[in-house]
Enzyme design. Structure first.
Site, PDB file in Angstrom:
ATOM      1  N   ASP A   1       0.874  -1.245  -0.127  1.00  0.00           N
ATOM      2  CA  ASP A   1       0.050   0.237   0.026  1.00  0.00           C
ATOM      3  C   ASP A   1       0.961   1.211  -0.013  1.00  0.00           C
ATOM      4  OD1 ASP A   1      -1.930  -1.959   0.320  1.00  0.00           O
ATOM      5  OD2 ASP A   1      -2.962  -0.938   2.157  1.00  0.00           O
TER       6      ASP A   1
ATOM      7  N   SER B   1       7.450   4.074   5.425  1.00  0.00           N
ATOM      8  CA  SER B   1       8.676   4.370   4.889  1.00  0.00           C
ATOM      9  C   SER B   1       8.537   4.433   3.218  1.00  0.00           C
ATOM     10  CB  SER B   1       9.876   3.528   5.082  1.00  0.00           C
ATOM     11  OG  SER B   1      11.098   4.301   4.778  1.00  0.00           O
TER      12      SER B   1
ATOM     13  N   HIS C   1       4.805  -7.257  -0.252  1.00  0.00           N
ATOM     14  CA  HIS C   1       4.199  -8.630  -0.952  1.00  0.00           C
ATOM     15  C   HIS C   1       5.185  -8.848  -2.120  1.00  0.00           C
ATOM     16  CE1 HIS C   1       1.112  -9.497   1.936  1.00  0.00           C
ATOM     17  NE2 HIS C   1       1.216  -8.305   2.141  1.00  0.00           N
TER      18      HIS C   1
END
Length: 299
Positions: free
Chosen positions: A105, A262, A162
């Site tokens: 995300d 981050s 991921h």
């Protein structure tokens, strides 16, 4: 308990303060960054109920946090909420083998073609790919003429990342550095910021192509965890040496997580193209299209 309307008003007031660039930069960078990061790493793990509840409430006040898709509804600590897993199916993954998806995300930052060994940090300010990769000139050359995308994870986002495709993790290299904030105000003021901060270089092999992920730490990021490494391996104790991995992961499988928020810089070799609808500032989710693989047999 604070009402939704009260929380909304406080957020607007805090946003107005944050919009003042000099004050924002002062509050997020002109403080002992390493000390603040170590403190957050310790404090966020406190499991005392009152500390946990106040910490999570404060986090939700300052950040736009959505815990509705988390696998758990209660957390023992602020840290557990930071690194929460999602319930199955919360992030559908584009399964087309021609598509490389977003590993996290994020808010999409600078993206484009890698030219003359340089990438944009923000409009009007570029940095060296070789420096980002810790001086690995060979790897930088492998990506020359390819494309890149900068993915910024805010403090309230889901923090795990991921596999963007079925892949082989060939190696991981840790690079020591600072912990500057990576928000847009800092990107405008600190030259080659990503090359200054602590980071890791993940060399991936995807359908015979070279792709590299560079997770970049920031202030309050107490660590980076990679689930495919053998138990007990501490990246920070590898002395900057590449660590061979040979770990296979299917598209969408978890690779690791930040312990706050981050940036991930995604690098692809020539032949890859950016997804045509990408817009800087757009919000992406794990599994959404980011790039298209070179047009040839992908089976």
């Amino acid at each position: 308990m604070m009402t939704v309307s009260t929380r909304s008003r406080l957020r607007r007031a805090l946003a107005q303060v944050g919009a003042q660039e000099d004050l924002n930069f002062l509050l997020t960078n002109r403080l002992p960054r390493r000390l603040a990061t170590r403190f957050m790493g310790w404090f966020s793990r406190i499991e005392q109920p009152l500390v946990r509840d106040v910490s999570i409430a404060t986090w939700r006040l300052f950040c736009d946090v959505d815990l509705s898709d988390a696998a758990e509804s209660r957390f023992p600590s602020l840290h557990a909420a930071f690194v929460r897993a999602l319930r199955p199916g919360a992030r559908p993954v584009a399964l087309d083998p021609a598509i490389l998806v977003s590993p996290s995300d994020a808010i999409l930052g600078a993206h484009g073609r890698i030219e003359a060994g340089r990438l944009l940090q923000i409009k009007g300010l570029s940095y060296s790919l070789e420096d980002l990769l810790g001086g690995d000139a060979e790897l930088a050359r492998a990506h020359e003429g390819g494309v890149y995308a900068t993915l910024r994870l805010t403090a309230g986002m889901y923090h795990r990342f991921h596999a963007p495709h079925d892949l082989l993790v060939e190696s991981v290299r840790h690079i020591w550095g600072d912990t500057w904030n990576v928000n847009p105000i800092a990107l405008q003021r600190i030259e080659a910021l990503f090359c200054r901060n602590e980071r890791a270089v993940l060399r991936l092999r995807i359908a015979d192509y070279a792709v590299t992920l560079v997770p970049v730490a920031a202030i309050l990021v107490a660590g980076l965890r990679l689930g495919f490494l053998p138990e007990g391996v501490d990246l920070r104790r590898t002395g900057g040496r590449p660590l061979p991995c040979n770990a296979r992961r299917e598209k969408g499988a978890e690779l690791g997580w930040f312990e706050h928020g981050s940036t991930i810089v995604v690098l692809a070799q020539p032949g890859f193209t950016l997804w045509p609808t990408l817009q800087e500032g757009a919000r992406l989710r794990v599994g959404e299209p980011l790039m298209r693989l070179p047009q040839r047999d992908l089976t």
